[in-house]
Design a protein around this motif. Structure first.
Motif, short mmCIF file in Angstrom:
data_model
loop_
_atom_site.label_atom_id
_atom_site.label_comp_id
_atom_site.label_asym_id
_atom_site.label_seq_id
_atom_site.Cartn_x
_atom_site.Cartn_y
_atom_site.Cartn_z
N LYS A 1 0.83 -1.20 0.00
CA LYS A 1 0.00 0.00 0.00
C LYS A 1 0.87 1.26 0.00
O LYS A 1 0.66 2.17 -0.80
N THR A 2 1.83 1.28 0.90
CA THR A 2 2.64 2.49 1.03
C THR A 2 3.43 2.79 -0.23
O THR A 2 3.45 3.94 -0.69
N VAL A 3 4.04 1.78 -0.82
CA VAL A 3 4.85 2.08 -2.01
C VAL A 3 3.97 2.50 -3.19
O VAL A 3 4.39 3.29 -4.03
N ILE B 1 -2.68 9.90 2.09
CA ILE B 1 -2.75 9.55 3.52
C ILE B 1 -2.61 8.04 3.73
O ILE B 1 -3.37 7.25 3.20
N ASP B 2 -1.64 7.67 4.55
CA ASP B 2 -1.36 6.26 4.83
C ASP B 2 -1.84 5.90 6.24
O ASP B 2 -1.95 6.78 7.10
N GLU B 3 -2.09 4.62 6.47
CA GLU B 3 -2.59 4.15 7.78
C GLU B 3 -3.86 4.91 8.16
O GLU B 3 -4.06 5.30 9.32
N MET B 4 -4.70 5.10 7.18
CA MET B 4 -5.87 5.95 7.36
C MET B 4 -6.90 5.35 8.32
O MET B 4 -7.74 6.06 8.88
MG LIG Z 1 2.45 0.71 4.75
#
Ligand SMILES: [Mg+2]
Ligand SMILES: Nc1ncnc2c1ncn2[C@@H]1O[C@H](COP(=O)(O)OP(=O)(O)OP(=O)(O)O)[C@@H](O)[C@H]1O
Length: 393
Positions: free
Chosen positions: A55-57, A173-176
Motif C-alpha cells: 500500500k505504502t509504495v 494519507i497512509d494508515e488511514m
Molecule cells: Mg504501509
C-alpha cells in the motif's frame, strides 16, 4: 551473488526495483488526475489490504505521478496513533500551498489561502500544531470551530487556489484506518464539498481492510465518494516478475521450478517475495537459480520472516492477547467466528475475551470483517503461529 548488488527491497515503504502488477492502478490514478485537470469530476481512491501488500509504495508512486503532472502533493502522510486530523490537515495544507506558491501565477492568491489556513490552525489547541506561518489569519473562513465545516472550507480554499493556478492538489494519507470517526466524517464532507464544485482536489488513502467499513460508518455516502481498491497477493505473472525482473538486470535468471516454489511459499505477497528474493540472492552461487537453491534458503526465509515480520507483531500483544491470537490460529485459516475463538481460548463466554479482541483490533493485529467474526491483518499469520506458537491446553 554479491550481497552488495542485491536488488531486492524487503522493508516497510521501500520502493521495489519493479512495481509489479500495478499497471491498472496507475492507469486509474492517471485518469483521475486527467479528469480533474480538465475541470471534470472523479472519485478519490481508497486502497485497503493486509500488512506488506504494497500500500505504502503504491501511494509513493501516486505522489510522484501527480507531481509529474504538475500537481501539488502532500507526500505520503502517515496517520499517527493519537491523531487530531486537523493537525494532520494543517501540515498537509501547508505543504500543498508552499508547493503551489513556488509555481503559482498569483502570489497574492496563495497568500490569502495561507491566511485561511492560519485561521483554521489557530482554532486548534496550541500543543497540536506548531506550523510556522508568518501571515495574519483571515477571519471568516474555516475558523468556526466546527471541524466538518472548517475542513470543507479549507479544502475549497485549496481547490480554488489550485484551479486558479492551473494545477491540482493531492492528499496522500497512509494508515488511514487510524483516524477516528469524526475525522472520517469531516474528510468525507470536505471531499464532497470540493467535488460538488468540480475543484481539482483529490485524496488517495490507504489502510487496513476495515478502513472501508469505517468510512461508511462515518458517512453513508462514503460509498459513492470513493473508488475502493483492495490489494492482496500478486497474481502469478506479477509475482514472477517481482522476483525475475530485478535479478535479470544483473543477468541473473531463475529456472521455472524455483519460481514456482517461491510463489507457493510467499503466496505472492510482495513483502514475502522481497524477503525471499533477498535471501536467495545472498545464498546462490550461480545463474540460473534452481530448486536446490530454494531448498537451502527455505529455513532462512522462515527465520527472517519470524524475526522481521511476524515476531515483532506477535510481541505487540500481551500474554492474554497472544493466547487469543493462538486460539484463532488453532482454528485453521480465517475468518474466525468470535464464538469459536472464545471456546478455543478456553473462556467461559464471549465477554471474558472480548477485551482482548478489542485490544488486538486497536493494535491493528486483527480486524473484524463482519459482526461476530475476526481475522488477522497479517498475511499467513495463522500458519506462522500454528508452527511456532501452538495453543496448548
Ligand atoms: Mg504501509
Ligand atoms: N508491486 C510490488 N512489486 C514488488 N514489490 C513490492 C510491490 N509493492 C510492494 N513491494 C514490496 O513489498 C514490501 C511491502 O510494501 P509496503 O511497505 O508498501 O506494504 P504495506 O501494504 O504498506 O505494508 P504495511 O501495511 O505493513 O504498511 C516492500 O518490501 C516493497 O518493496
Amino acid at each position: 551473488m554479491r550481497r552488495r548488488d542485491n536488488p531486492y527491497t524487503p522493508g516497510a515503504g521501500r520502493k521495489p526495483a519493479v512495481l509489479a502488477g500495478r499497471d491498472r492502478d496507475i492507469d486509474n490514478f492517471s485518469t483521475m488526475v486527467e479528469k480533474l485537470n480538465a475541470g471534470g469530476n472523479d472519485r478519490s481512491i481508497i486502497y485497503t489490504g493486509l500488512r506488506g501488500v504494497g500500500k505504502t509504495v503504491l501511494l509513493m508512486e501516486f505522489d510522484v505521478l501527480a507531481n509529474d503532472s504538475g500537481w501539488a502533493t502532500t507526500d505520503v502522510q502517515e496517520v499517527g496513533n493519537a491523531p487530531d486530523f486537523r493537525a494532520l490537515f494543517t501540515t498537509m495544507a501547508l505543504r500543498l500551498l508552499r508547493s503551489m506558491s513556488r509555481r503559482h501565477r498569483s502570489a497574492a492568491r496563495v497568500e490569502s489561502a495561507l491566511r485561511v489556513l492560519k485561521a483554521f490552525s489557530v482554532t486548534l489547541p496550541a500543543n497540536l500544531v506548531q506550523i510556522k506561518l508568518d501571515v495574519e489569519p483571515l477571519a471568516g473562513k474555516a475558523d468556526s470551530g466546527d471541524p466538518e465545516q472548517d475542513l470543507a472550507e479549507l479544502l475549497i480554499e485549496i481547490g480554488e487556489t489550485a484551479q486558479s493556478g492551473g494545477t491540482g492538489a493531492l492528499f496522500v494519507i497512509d494508515e488511514m484506518q487510524q483516524l477516528d470517526h469524526s475525522a472520517m466524517a469531516a474528510i468525507c464532507m470536505g471531499l464532497q464539498a470540493v467535488s460538488r464544485k468540480n475543484l481539482p482536489v483529490a485524496l488517495v488513502g490507504a489502510g487496513l481492510p476495515d478502513l472501508r467499513h469505517k468510512l461508511l460508518a462515518a458517512k453513508p455516502y462514503a460509498d459513492r465518494l470513493f473508488t475502493y481498491e483492495e490489494l492482496g497477493g500478486l497474481d502469478t505473472n506479477a509475482a514472477a516478475q517481482a522476483i525475475r525482473v530485478p535479478a535479470a538486470r544483473s543477468a541473473v535468471d531463475f529456472d521455472r521450478a524455483s519460481i514456482q516454489r517461491i510463489l507457493e511459499r510467499t503466496a505472492g505477497y510482495p513483502y514475502f517475495l522481497q524477503v525471499y528474493g533477498q535471501e536467495i540472492w545472498n545464498m546462490a552461487d550461480e545463474s540460473p537459480i534452481g530448486l536446490d537453491d530454494v531448498e537451502v534458503v527455505e529455513p532462512l526465509f522462515r527465520e527472517t520472516l519470524a524475526r522481521s515480520f511476524f515476531g515483532p507483531r506477535f510481541e505487540l500483544a500481551t500474554d492474554a492477547e497472544q493466547r487469543y491470537l493462538m486460539a484463532m490460529a488453532s482454528l485453521g485459516s480465517g475468518p474466525y467466528r468470535t464464538q469459536e475463538v472464545a471456546t478455543a481460548y478456553g473462556a467461559e463466554n464471549q465477554r471474558g475475551v472480548s477485551v482482548h479482541r478489542d485490544n488486538l483490533i486497536g493494535k491493528g493485529l486483527i480486524w473484524s470483517p463482519r459482526r461476530g467474526s475476526v481475522d488477522f491483518t497479517v498475511p499467513l499469520f495463522a500458519d506462522y503461529l500454528s508452527e511456532t506458537h501452538p495453543l496448548i491446553g
